[in-house]
Design an enzyme around this catalytic site. Structure first.
Site, PDB file in Angstrom:
ATOM      1  N   GLU A  93      42.904  41.195  35.025  1.00 60.28           N
ATOM      2  CA  GLU A  93      43.018  40.536  33.717  1.00 60.28           C
ATOM      3  C   GLU A  93      43.591  41.495  32.672  1.00 60.28           C
ATOM      4  O   GLU A  93      43.041  41.689  31.596  1.00 60.28           O
ATOM      5  CB  GLU A  93      41.681  39.952  33.257  1.00 60.28           C
ATOM      6  CG  GLU A  93      41.863  38.892  32.172  1.00 60.28           C
ATOM      7  CD  GLU A  93      40.576  38.160  31.806  1.00 60.28           C
ATOM      8  OE1 GLU A  93      39.519  38.491  32.383  1.00 60.28           O
ATOM      9  OE2 GLU A  93      40.637  37.280  30.943  1.00 60.28           O
ATOM     10  N   ASP A 208      38.200  40.362  40.610  1.00 59.45           N
ATOM     11  CA  ASP A 208      37.409  39.374  39.900  1.00 59.45           C
ATOM     12  C   ASP A 208      37.533  38.076  40.695  1.00 59.45           C
ATOM     13  O   ASP A 208      38.553  37.402  40.652  1.00 59.45           O
ATOM     14  CB  ASP A 208      37.965  39.209  38.486  1.00 59.45           C
ATOM     15  CG  ASP A 208      37.188  38.195  37.655  1.00 59.45           C
ATOM     16  OD1 ASP A 208      36.399  37.422  38.239  1.00 59.45           O
ATOM     17  OD2 ASP A 208      37.379  38.166  36.433  1.00 59.45           O
ATOM     18  N   ASN A 210      35.552  35.473  40.242  1.00 63.72           N
ATOM     19  CA  ASN A 210      35.148  34.370  39.376  1.00 63.72           C
ATOM     20  C   ASN A 210      34.145  33.432  40.041  1.00 63.72           C
ATOM     21  O   ASN A 210      34.077  32.246  39.710  1.00 63.72           O
ATOM     22  CB  ASN A 210      36.368  33.593  38.876  1.00 63.72           C
ATOM     23  CG  ASN A 210      36.651  33.883  37.408  1.00 63.72           C
ATOM     24  OD1 ASN A 210      35.743  33.881  36.584  1.00 63.72           O
ATOM     25  ND2 ASN A 210      37.900  34.133  37.082  1.00 63.72           N
TER      26      ASN A 210
END
Length: 302
Positions: A93, A208, A210
């Protein structure tokens, strides 16, 4: 012995939503979920190496040109690169195009840096910094709609591969789980690609995801079973990795420990109350075959 050995380290995942948190993490020298494979020897990836992974929203605001107000973050980031003693640093990100970065961050002395940005400005993106130049770099999942979001990058050093991946949130703009099918498609595509790399040697997937895999991985599992990030179909995708022989490096050494999270909401005192989710993982695969384990030694020339 020169073999790759695994050690999990319990430290808060690096998610700097506040200056205080950011500085605090850096002072501890080891932000992120850390994979330690032995110890670093000099400044080269060798038979013993270390890697760390960090989700860093939003790098585009923290690490731009020196004239920008948060210039001191640039100094702290560079300090972290050295103090971490990592050979490979994987970021997710990043939300930045490489040409937006100050050269000291985009190409820091003693490091090679590789970015996979999204086409959309200020969105998604992953990166990898390494002390030694990789023998191979990949940025594509060979699916245009996935590649446009900059969610995948992998680097190889001889037989060893490290991937930095940022899987999407499935909630959607209306919080109606409308992006879950898209998220599941990326899970399947990434798994297929990464699985194929196992025949060459050890593989580390830092990212990540999620999704909180098990109930122990979030503070309030009962009230989130219908929320993206803890849906059964999402958790099944992480189980797919587990069943295929991948090791969650953190749980390897912290099997039943509760209260370890990597993401907290920015409101309602979630961080202070430690009401969080562990959605960021470092997964490891090494072959169970003695012959293949011998192959997975990190060649000093890699």
């Amino acid at each position: 012995s020169g073999r790759l050995c695994l050690k999990g380290i319990s430290v808060p995942f690096f998610t700097p939503f506040s200056i205080t948190d950011f500085i605090s993490c850096l002072k501890r020298s080891l932000p992120g979920l850390i994979i330690c494979i032995g110890r670093k020897e000099n400044t080269k990836l060798s038979k013993r190496a270390s890697a760390c992974s960090a989700g860093v929203p939003p790098v585009n605001r923290l690490l731009r040109q020196p004239k920008d107000p948060p210039f001191f973050f640039l100094v702290l980031f560079l300090d972290f690169l050295e103090r971490s003693e990592a050979d490979v640093v994987a970021l997710q990100e990043t939300r930045v195009f490489p040409d937006q970065l100050d050269v000291k961050v985009g190409n820091p002395a003693g490091w090679y840096s590789y970015f996979s940005p999204a086409e959309r400005p200020g969105y998604s993106g992953v990166a990898i910094y390494s002390r030694k130049k990789p023998t191979r770099i990949e940025r594509s999942l060979s699916v245009p709609e996935f590649d446009s979001e900059g969610r995948y990058i992998s680097v190889s050093f001889g037989r060893l591969t490290v991937a930095s991946i940022y899987f999407p949130n499935g909630s959607g703009k209306e919080r109606d789980n409308s992006r879950v099918p898209y998220k599941l498609d990326i899970y399947k595509r990434v798994f297929s690609i990464i699985q194929s790399k196992r025949k060459n040697g050890p593989v580390y997937v830092a990212g990540d995801f999620n999704t909180a895999h098990h109930e122990i991985d979030l503070a309030r599992p009962k009230t989130n079973k219908k929320a993206s990030g803890f849906l059964f179909v999402e958790r099944e995708e992480l189980s797919r990795w587990e069943e295929a022989g991948w090791v969650d490096t953190f749980r390897k050494t912290h099997k039943a420990e509760e209260g370890h999270y990597s993401w907290w909401r920015q409101f309602g005192g979630a961080r202070e109350s430690n009401v969080g989710w562990r959605i960021d993982y470092c997964l490891l695969y090494t072959s169970p075959s003695p012959r293949d384990r011998q192959k997975s030694r990190m060649p000093s020339s890699a």
